[in-house]
Design a protein around this motif. Structure first.
Motif, mmCIF file in Angstrom:
data_model
loop_
_atom_site.group_PDB
_atom_site.id
_atom_site.type_symbol
_atom_site.label_atom_id
_atom_site.label_comp_id
_atom_site.label_asym_id
_atom_site.label_seq_id
_atom_site.Cartn_x
_atom_site.Cartn_y
_atom_site.Cartn_z
ATOM 1 N N CYS A 155 0.831 -1.200 0.000
ATOM 2 C CA CYS A 155 0.000 0.000 0.000
ATOM 3 C C CYS A 155 0.871 1.257 0.000
ATOM 4 C CB CYS A 155 -0.925 -0.008 1.220
ATOM 5 S SG CYS A 155 -2.132 1.335 1.249
ATOM 6 N N GLN A 159 1.086 4.108 -3.029
ATOM 7 C CA GLN A 159 0.794 5.510 -2.735
ATOM 8 C C GLN A 159 1.950 6.419 -3.142
ATOM 9 O OE1 GLN A 159 -0.111 5.232 1.450
ATOM 10 N NE2 GLN A 159 -2.301 4.945 1.103
ATOM 11 N N ALA A 200 -5.898 2.423 -2.551
ATOM 12 C CA ALA A 200 -4.631 2.885 -3.126
ATOM 13 C C ALA A 200 -4.524 2.459 -4.592
ATOM 14 C CB ALA A 200 -3.462 2.332 -2.323
ATOM 15 N N TYR A 204 -4.422 5.077 -7.698
ATOM 16 C CA TYR A 204 -3.294 5.026 -8.636
ATOM 17 C C TYR A 204 -3.803 4.940 -10.072
ATOM 18 C CZ TYR A 204 1.030 3.396 -10.855
ATOM 19 O OH TYR A 204 2.119 3.267 -11.673
#
Length: 244
Positions: A155, A159, A200, A204
């Motif tokens: 994660c 990020q 996340a 993305y």
């Protein structure tokens, strides 16, 4: 539950302690603590026979043995039901397992394991971990801690915009969701970490889509001056052409 207690009291010495716990699969889990701090974890279903005027479980051979460090004993042969009518019989040395999965009363061999890593044998690992949740603290469980660490690390990398982490993120997320559904039932920490990883990944992908659209607009803008130059190369129309 009284009948379970009666049976175990008759079979276990007074110096030993035991505890009876219900399982969601309509089974009873008996955790027996021996004098040397080792454990026996026995599984009983609802099938009984009457022997000498007492109710006795029809199957008494489903048992896992643990040493005083709460690790599967290398000195015993373990047996556990991994699915309806499918039994695993195996031995463990270190983190390697040798044994087989047998189906039905004809003992049809479904899978043979020869010195295989236990962590990779999920058909066996998950039923074992599901039993261990009754007596092993998750904060000390290497499998649980490793999965939590994978979720947090993946994660954080996504990020930060790490495209490589995105490649294995779906595998980590699938492992976590399977563990929550089958092993660590309703675990809040793992559920939250899995949710954060899903968000996340979605964020993305959203940023990449937006970035791709912006790059397309920039490309079109860069091509406009070239188009203008091509227009300037066209011979201007003469006055009589406009009249006609």
């Amino acid at each position: 539950m009284t009948r379970w207690v009666l049976i175990l009291r008759l079979s276990a010495p007074k110096a030993e302690k035991f505890r009876i716990l219900p399982d969601q699969n309509k089974r009873a889990i008996a955790i027996i603590l021996r004098e040397d701090k080792s454990l026996e974890v026995r599984t009983f279903d609802r099938k009984f026979t009457i022997r000498d005027g007492l109710l006795e479980p029809l199957r008494k051979d489903l048992v896992l043995y643990y040493n005083s460090d709460l690790e599967l004993s290398s000195q015993h042969t373990h047996k556990i039901e991994v699915a309806p009518y499918i039994t695993a019989q195996f031995r463990v040395v270190g983190d390697r397992v040798t044994g087989s999965l047998l189906r039905g009363y004809v003992f049809q061999k479904l899978l043979e394991m020869k010195n295989e890593p236990l962590q990779e044998q999920t058909r066996l690992l998950f039923p074992i971990k599901r039993l261990e949740q009754f007596f092993v603290d998750r904060r000390t469980d290497p499998y649980y801690q490793d999965l939590v660490s994978q979720l947090e690390r993946t994660c954080a990398l996504i990020q930060q915009g790490d495209s490589e982490a995105l490649k294995w993120s779906s595998i980590v997320l699938s492992k976590a969701e399977t563990a929550v559904d089958n092993v660590f039932l309703g675990d809040k920490l793992m559920t939250l970490l899995a949710r954060d990883l899903r968000h996340a990944i979605a964020e993305y992908n959203r940023k990449n889509i937006s970035s791709s659209g912006l790059s397309g607009d920039i490309l079109i803008t860069q091509q406009l001056p070239e188009a203008d130059e091509e227009c300037l190369k066209i011979t201007p129309l003469k006055e009589f052409d406009l009249i006609n």
